[in-house]
Design a protein around this motif. Structure first.
Motif, PDB file in Angstrom:
ATOM      1  N   MET A  23       0.841  -1.206   0.000  1.00  0.00           N
ATOM      2  CA  MET A  23       0.000   0.000   0.000  1.00  0.00           C
ATOM      3  C   MET A  23       0.878   1.258   0.000  1.00  0.00           C
ATOM      4  O   MET A  23       0.624   2.200  -0.758  1.00  0.00           O
ATOM      5  N   LEU A  24       1.920   1.271   0.813  1.00  0.00           N
ATOM      6  CA  LEU A  24       2.819   2.421   0.849  1.00  0.00           C
ATOM      7  C   LEU A  24       3.525   2.599  -0.489  1.00  0.00           C
ATOM      8  O   LEU A  24       3.667   3.722  -0.989  1.00  0.00           O
ATOM      9  N   ALA A  25       3.966   1.502  -1.084  1.00  0.00           N
ATOM     10  CA  ALA A  25       4.612   1.569  -2.397  1.00  0.00           C
ATOM     11  C   ALA A  25       3.637   2.075  -3.456  1.00  0.00           C
ATOM     12  O   ALA A  25       4.011   2.881  -4.325  1.00  0.00           O
ATOM     13  N   MET A  26       2.391   1.626  -3.386  1.00  0.00           N
ATOM     14  CA  MET A  26       1.381   2.058  -4.357  1.00  0.00           C
ATOM     15  C   MET A  26       1.078   3.550  -4.212  1.00  0.00           C
ATOM     16  O   MET A  26       0.906   4.251  -5.209  1.00  0.00           O
ATOM     17  N   ILE A  27       1.047   4.035  -2.990  1.00  0.00           N
ATOM     18  CA  ILE A  27       0.829   5.468  -2.766  1.00  0.00           C
ATOM     19  C   ILE A  27       1.950   6.271  -3.426  1.00  0.00           C
ATOM     20  O   ILE A  27       1.701   7.294  -4.059  1.00  0.00           O
ATOM     21  N   GLY A  28       3.176   5.789  -3.278  1.00  0.00           N
ATOM     22  CA  GLY A  28       4.297   6.452  -3.940  1.00  0.00           C
ATOM     23  C   GLY A  28       4.135   6.465  -5.450  1.00  0.00           C
ATOM     24  O   GLY A  28       4.393   7.480  -6.104  1.00  0.00           O
ATOM     25  N   SER A  29       3.679   5.364  -6.004  1.00  0.00           N
ATOM     26  CA  SER A  29       3.474   5.271  -7.455  1.00  0.00           C
ATOM     27  C   SER A  29       2.367   6.206  -7.928  1.00  0.00           C
ATOM     28  O   SER A  29       2.504   6.881  -8.952  1.00  0.00           O
ATOM     29  N   ILE A  30       1.277   6.250  -7.181  1.00  0.00           N
ATOM     30  CA  ILE A  30       0.164   7.141  -7.536  1.00  0.00           C
ATOM     31  C   ILE A  30       0.624   8.588  -7.496  1.00  0.00           C
ATOM     32  O   ILE A  30       0.331   9.376  -8.401  1.00  0.00           O
ATOM     33  N   SER A  31       1.369   8.938  -6.458  1.00  0.00           N
ATOM     34  CA  SER A  31       1.861  10.313  -6.333  1.00  0.00           C
ATOM     35  C   SER A  31       2.740  10.677  -7.525  1.00  0.00           C
ATOM     36  O   SER A  31       2.621  11.781  -8.080  1.00  0.00           O
ATOM     37  N   ARG A  32       3.618   9.772  -7.928  1.00  0.00           N
ATOM     38  CA  ARG A  32       4.505  10.047  -9.067  1.00  0.00           C
ATOM     39  C   ARG A  32       3.708  10.261 -10.350  1.00  0.00           C
ATOM     40  O   ARG A  32       4.105  11.069 -11.198  1.00  0.00           O
ATOM     41  N   LEU A  33       2.586   9.547 -10.505  1.00  0.00           N
ATOM     42  CA  LEU A  33       1.746   9.747 -11.688  1.00  0.00           C
ATOM     43  C   LEU A  33       1.232  11.182 -11.780  1.00  0.00           C
ATOM     44  O   LEU A  33       0.992  11.691 -12.866  1.00  0.00           O
ATOM     45  N   PHE A  34       1.067  11.812 -10.624  1.00  0.00           N
ATOM     46  CA  PHE A  34       0.584  13.195 -10.569  1.00  0.00           C
ATOM     47  C   PHE A  34       1.732  14.173 -10.349  1.00  0.00           C
ATOM     48  O   PHE A  34       1.519  15.313  -9.948  1.00  0.00           O
ATOM     49  N   ASP A  35       2.967  13.718 -10.595  1.00  0.00           N
ATOM     50  CA  ASP A  35       4.168  14.539 -10.459  1.00  0.00           C
ATOM     51  C   ASP A  35       4.323  15.091  -9.040  1.00  0.00           C
ATOM     52  O   ASP A  35       4.733  16.228  -8.845  1.00  0.00           O
TER      53      ASP A  35
ATOM     54  N   LEU B  26      10.003  -4.265   6.759  1.00  0.00           N
ATOM     55  CA  LEU B  26       9.878  -4.011   5.322  1.00  0.00           C
ATOM     56  C   LEU B  26      11.053  -4.615   4.568  1.00  0.00           C
ATOM     57  O   LEU B  26      10.886  -5.218   3.505  1.00  0.00           O
ATOM     58  N   THR B  27      12.238  -4.489   5.137  1.00  0.00           N
ATOM     59  CA  THR B  27      13.433  -5.063   4.514  1.00  0.00           C
ATOM     60  C   THR B  27      13.358  -6.584   4.495  1.00  0.00           C
ATOM     61  O   THR B  27      13.649  -7.218   3.479  1.00  0.00           O
ATOM     62  N   GLU B  28      12.962  -7.171   5.618  1.00  0.00           N
ATOM     63  CA  GLU B  28      12.859  -8.628   5.695  1.00  0.00           C
ATOM     64  C   GLU B  28      11.815  -9.178   4.730  1.00  0.00           C
ATOM     65  O   GLU B  28      11.967 -10.286   4.214  1.00  0.00           O
ATOM     66  N   LEU B  29      10.765  -8.406   4.485  1.00  0.00           N
ATOM     67  CA  LEU B  29       9.732  -8.830   3.537  1.00  0.00           C
ATOM     68  C   LEU B  29      10.173  -8.619   2.094  1.00  0.00           C
ATOM     69  O   LEU B  29       9.486  -9.029   1.158  1.00  0.00           O
ATOM     70  N   GLY B  30      11.314  -7.968   1.912  1.00  0.00           N
ATOM     71  CA  GLY B  30      11.822  -7.721   0.569  1.00  0.00           C
ATOM     72  C   GLY B  30      11.066  -6.628  -0.156  1.00  0.00           C
ATOM     73  O   GLY B  30      11.086  -6.567  -1.385  1.00  0.00           O
ATOM     74  N   LEU B  31      10.409  -5.746   0.589  1.00  0.00           N
ATOM     75  CA  LEU B  31       9.624  -4.681  -0.023  1.00  0.00           C
ATOM     76  C   LEU B  31      10.470  -3.428  -0.188  1.00  0.00           C
ATOM     77  O   LEU B  31      11.119  -2.971   0.747  1.00  0.00           O
ATOM     78  N   SER B  32      10.467  -2.901  -1.381  1.00  0.00           N
ATOM     79  CA  SER B  32      11.207  -1.690  -1.681  1.00  0.00           C
ATOM     80  C   SER B  32      10.210  -0.561  -1.910  1.00  0.00           C
ATOM     81  O   SER B  32       9.246  -0.721  -2.654  1.00  0.00           O
ATOM     82  N   LEU B  33      10.440   0.548  -1.266  1.00  0.00           N
ATOM     83  CA  LEU B  33       9.560   1.708  -1.443  1.00  0.00           C
ATOM     84  C   LEU B  33      10.239   2.671  -2.405  1.00  0.00           C
ATOM     85  O   LEU B  33      10.616   3.776  -2.046  1.00  0.00           O
ATOM     86  N   ARG B  34      10.382   2.231  -3.649  1.00  0.00           N
ATOM     87  CA  ARG B  34      11.054   3.040  -4.667  1.00  0.00           C
ATOM     88  C   ARG B  34      10.334   4.372  -4.840  1.00  0.00           C
ATOM     89  O   ARG B  34       9.120   4.418  -4.964  1.00  0.00           O
ATOM     90  N   GLY B  35      11.128   5.413  -4.872  1.00  0.00           N
ATOM     91  CA  GLY B  35      10.569   6.738  -5.100  1.00  0.00           C
ATOM     92  C   GLY B  35       9.930   7.362  -3.878  1.00  0.00           C
ATOM     93  O   GLY B  35       9.412   8.466  -3.948  1.00  0.00           O
ATOM     94  N   VAL B  36       9.964   6.669  -2.744  1.00  0.00           N
ATOM     95  CA  VAL B  36       9.402   7.212  -1.505  1.00  0.00           C
ATOM     96  C   VAL B  36      10.575   7.582  -0.612  1.00  0.00           C
ATOM     97  O   VAL B  36      11.407   6.752  -0.269  1.00  0.00           O
TER      98      VAL B  36
END
Length: 89
Positions: free
Chosen positions: A34-46, A62-72
Motif C-alpha cells: 500500500m505504501l509503495a502504491m501510494i508512492g506510485s500514484i503520487s509520481r503519476l501526478f508529479d 519491510l526489509t525482511e519482507l523484501g519490499l522496496s519503497l522506490r521513489g518514496v
C-alpha cells in the motif's frame, strides 16, 4: 485511500504527499505494498512522497519482507518531511 489520494492530487495539483506512520508499530506485506502504491500514484501526478515517523522495527520488517519503497523518501518527522518537500532538506 488510494482513490482519495488520486482525487486530491488531481484537484489540488499538490507537489508532495506526507504519510505519517508514527503510530504504526507493525507492518505486513499488505501495508508495505500500500505504501509503495501510494508512492506510485503520487509520481503519476508529479508529486513526491515522503514517509515520516518510521520506527526501526517497521523498517526492518519491510526489509525482511523484501519490499522496496522506490521513489518514496523518508524523514524523521513531519517537520523534516516538509523540509524535504520544500527543497531545504
Amino acid at each position: 485511500l488510494q482513490e482519495d489520494l488520486a482525487d486530491e492530487l488531481a484537484a489540488t495539483g499538490a507537489h508532495g504527499v506526507i504519510i505519517d506512520i508514527t503510530a504504526v508499530e507493525i507492518v505486513d506485506s499488505f501495508i508495505g505494498r500500500m505504501l509503495a502504491m501510494i508512492g506510485s500514484i503520487s509520481r503519476l501526478f508529479d508529486a513526491e512522497t515522503v514517509l515520516v515517523g518510521m520506527r526501526p522495527a517497521v523498517a526492518i520488517t519491510l526489509t525482511e519482507l523484501g519490499l522496496s519503497l522506490r521513489g518514496v523518501r523518508t524523514a524523521l518527522n513531519a517537520e523534516k518531511g516538509l523540509e524535504l518537500l520544500n527543497g531545504s532538506g
